[in-house]
Design a protein around this motif. Structure first.
Motif, PDB file in Angstrom:
ATOM      1  N   SER A   1      37.382  73.999  63.621  1.00  0.00           N
ATOM      2  CA  SER A   1      36.857  73.568  62.326  1.00  0.00           C
ATOM      3  C   SER A   1      37.463  74.432  61.232  1.00  0.00           C
ATOM      4  O   SER A   1      37.982  75.515  61.497  1.00  0.00           O
ATOM      5  N   VAL A   2      37.405  73.922  59.986  1.00  0.00           N
ATOM      6  CA  VAL A   2      37.909  74.668  58.833  1.00  0.00           C
ATOM      7  C   VAL A   2      37.083  74.280  57.614  1.00  0.00           C
ATOM      8  O   VAL A   2      36.735  73.118  57.441  1.00  0.00           O
ATOM      9  N   ALA A   3      36.719  75.272  56.781  1.00  0.00           N
ATOM     10  CA  ALA A   3      35.931  75.010  55.568  1.00  0.00           C
ATOM     11  C   ALA A   3      36.853  74.494  54.470  1.00  0.00           C
ATOM     12  O   ALA A   3      37.930  75.029  54.248  1.00  0.00           O
ATOM     13  N   LEU A   4      36.402  73.437  53.777  1.00  0.00           N
ATOM     14  CA  LEU A   4      37.165  72.830  52.685  1.00  0.00           C
ATOM     15  C   LEU A   4      36.395  72.946  51.377  1.00  0.00           C
ATOM     16  O   LEU A   4      35.164  72.961  51.376  1.00  0.00           O
ATOM     17  N   SER A   5      37.106  73.033  50.271  1.00  0.00           N
ATOM     18  CA  SER A   5      36.497  73.112  48.938  1.00  0.00           C
ATOM     19  C   SER A   5      36.833  71.861  48.150  1.00  0.00           C
ATOM     20  O   SER A   5      37.859  71.204  48.391  1.00  0.00           O
ATOM     21  N   ALA A   6      35.956  71.521  47.177  1.00  0.00           N
ATOM     22  CA  ALA A   6      36.229  70.375  46.302  1.00  0.00           C
ATOM     23  C   ALA A   6      37.567  70.584  45.608  1.00  0.00           C
ATOM     24  O   ALA A   6      37.844  71.639  45.079  1.00  0.00           O
ATOM     25  N   GLY A   7      38.432  69.554  45.640  1.00  0.00           N
ATOM     26  CA  GLY A   7      39.734  69.640  45.010  1.00  0.00           C
ATOM     27  C   GLY A   7      40.847  70.002  45.963  1.00  0.00           C
ATOM     28  O   GLY A   7      42.010  69.904  45.600  1.00  0.00           O
ATOM     29  N   ASP A   8      40.539  70.448  47.213  1.00  0.00           N
ATOM     30  CA  ASP A   8      41.590  70.709  48.197  1.00  0.00           C
ATOM     31  C   ASP A   8      42.349  69.410  48.515  1.00  0.00           C
ATOM     32  O   ASP A   8      41.777  68.316  48.515  1.00  0.00           O
ATOM     33  N   ARG A   9      43.646  69.527  48.839  1.00  0.00           N
ATOM     34  CA  ARG A   9      44.450  68.353  49.155  1.00  0.00           C
ATOM     35  C   ARG A   9      44.802  68.394  50.643  1.00  0.00           C
ATOM     36  O   ARG A   9      45.290  69.405  51.150  1.00  0.00           O
TER      37      ARG A   9
END
Length: 417
Positions: free
Chosen positions: A388-396
């Motif tokens: 798994s990997v944490a994503l942030s708003a706006g990541d592409r």
């Protein structure tokens, strides 16, 4: 947890409810060594060595009418570095005057205004993202101040020399983009109903004369004496309980009576026997994820179908995918922070005619993550990652695909929640 569900084919329409993706409408670079030349039709934007890049965006194509700067929660500028001559850093600023892609030169180009960010430029074939929220807020409130952005070599690394994709680039085809996130708005208030007529006021009565106030208080009457309380009578003693008498002996059992006639009423139903164990049939294939409603929140799935024919066992012959590593040409823009905890690859092959292997890797902002799996094709073959990997708003996001052998078609999906 707030949730959002998005399928790949509906990704653009779902994101529009959260953000506007504004394509670049004009880009060019100008050169101090050739100050009268225009470079608006070239496939690359040269930055460094006396060269500056300009990028222009038309906010009216994606920002809803009536939106104010206060309604913009975030804005991110993305541009793609396709070549590095000398690694270093670049600066992004606002432009201060109008310019035109087909005529702008170093002699006529605007100068840099507000410095928005300085970022490293050290890796070729990678995206760079810049927070430009304050500039976009100003442009939404005052469109006449929107002259776009200027990208230059950083004053702290003046030897920097890089090339960016322009909108005319048909090789790597990654023109700059501006993502605008809008704050959620409440429902529109209904119109106020008409005010009812005011009734006729009655005539005011005459005010009577005020009497003279007495200066002598009246006497307080005496309080009467309370009568004496009568005495409480004494409680009598309870008498002792009598002893329990002995239990008598049981009498003899009576004789068994004659058997009565058979009852016409059916007796109770006996217990149900054990349930037999049957063999379960094979599970049917999982259906495609349906489209999400606007502004839904939570985990989301995204998928693409890669079809075509392999060439030499290594290249996908499919529009939008090329080379040993095939990637979506348009990155997926993450709408909310979440955790990508499942990447699946599969081949909906019903004949088992495929061979070799396919690998899938989740790529975030130009860097590979540990979310990956390797698929050995077969009839309805599936591979699933456990990382798994944490994503942030706006990541592409991109899903990189590489294959060997014969792979007629394949697909992938990933979940973020």
């Amino acid at each position: 947890m707030r949730t959002i569900t998005i399928s790949a084919m509906f990704l653009a329409s779902a994101l529009t409810a959260l953000a506007g993706e504004v394509p670049v409408v004009a880009d060019a670079h100008v050169s101090a060594s050739l100050p009268a030349n225009n470079f608006g039709t070239l496939p690359n934007l040269n930055v460094g060595g006396g060269n500056r890049a300009l990028m222009g965006f038309d906010l009216s194509v994606s920002v809803p009418p009536g939106t104010t700067g206060a309604g913009v929660s975030k804005a991110i500028l993305y541009f793609y570095v396709n070549k590095i001559n000398t690694a270093g850093a670049v600066e992004v600023s606002t432009a201060t005057s109008p310019w035109t892609e087909g005529t702008v030169t170093n002699n006529t180009a605007p100068v840099s205004g507000l410095l928005l960010a300085t970022v490293p430029a050290t890796a070729a074939n990678s995206w760079i993202s810049i927070d430009v929220t304050q500039a976009v807020k100003t442009w939404v409130d005052t469109p006449s101040q929107n002259f776009g952005f200027i990208v230059t070599a950083s004053a702290s690394a003046p030897a920097t020399s890089v090339f960016l994709d322009s909108k005319e680039n048909i090789s790597t085809s990654h023109p700059a983009q501006l993502a605008i996130f809008l704050a959620s708005a409440g429902g529109v208030a209904g119109p106020t109903g008409p005010t009812g007529p005011t009734g006729v006021a009655g005539p005011a009565g005459a005010t009577g004369p005020t009497g003279a106030a007495s200066t002598i208080p009246g006497p307080t009457g005496p309080v009467g004496n309370a009568g004496p309380a009568g005495p409480t009578g004494a409680t009598g003693f309870a008498g002792p309980a009598g002893p329990t008498g002995p239990v008598g002996s049981a009498g003899p059992a009576g004789a068994t009576g004659a058997t009565g006639a058979a009852s016409t009423v059916p007796g109770p139903t006996g217990p149900v026997g054990p349930t037999g164990v049957g063999v379960s049939g094979p599970a049917g294939p999982t259906g495609a994820t349906g489209p999400a409603g606007a502004n839904a929140q939570g985990s989301f799935y995204s998928s693409f179908l890669v079809s075509g024919t392999t060439v030499g066992g290594t290249q996908f012959n499919t529009p939008g995918f090329s080379g040993v590593q095939a990637t979506a040409t348009r990155p997926i823009l993450v709408p909310v922070s979440c955790t990508a905890d499942s990447l699946r690859g599969f081949t909906p092959d019903t004949t088992g005619s495929t061979s070799g292997s396919i690998s899938f890797t989740l790529n975030v902002n130009g860097s590979d993550t540990g979310v990956a799996c390797i698929l050995v094709p077969g009839v309805n073959a599936i591979c699933t990652s456990g990382s798994s990997v944490a994503l942030s708003a706006g990541d592409r996001l991109l899903v990189k695909i590489s294959a060997s052998g014969s792979v007629p078609y394949t697909a992938f999906s990933f979940r973020c929640r």
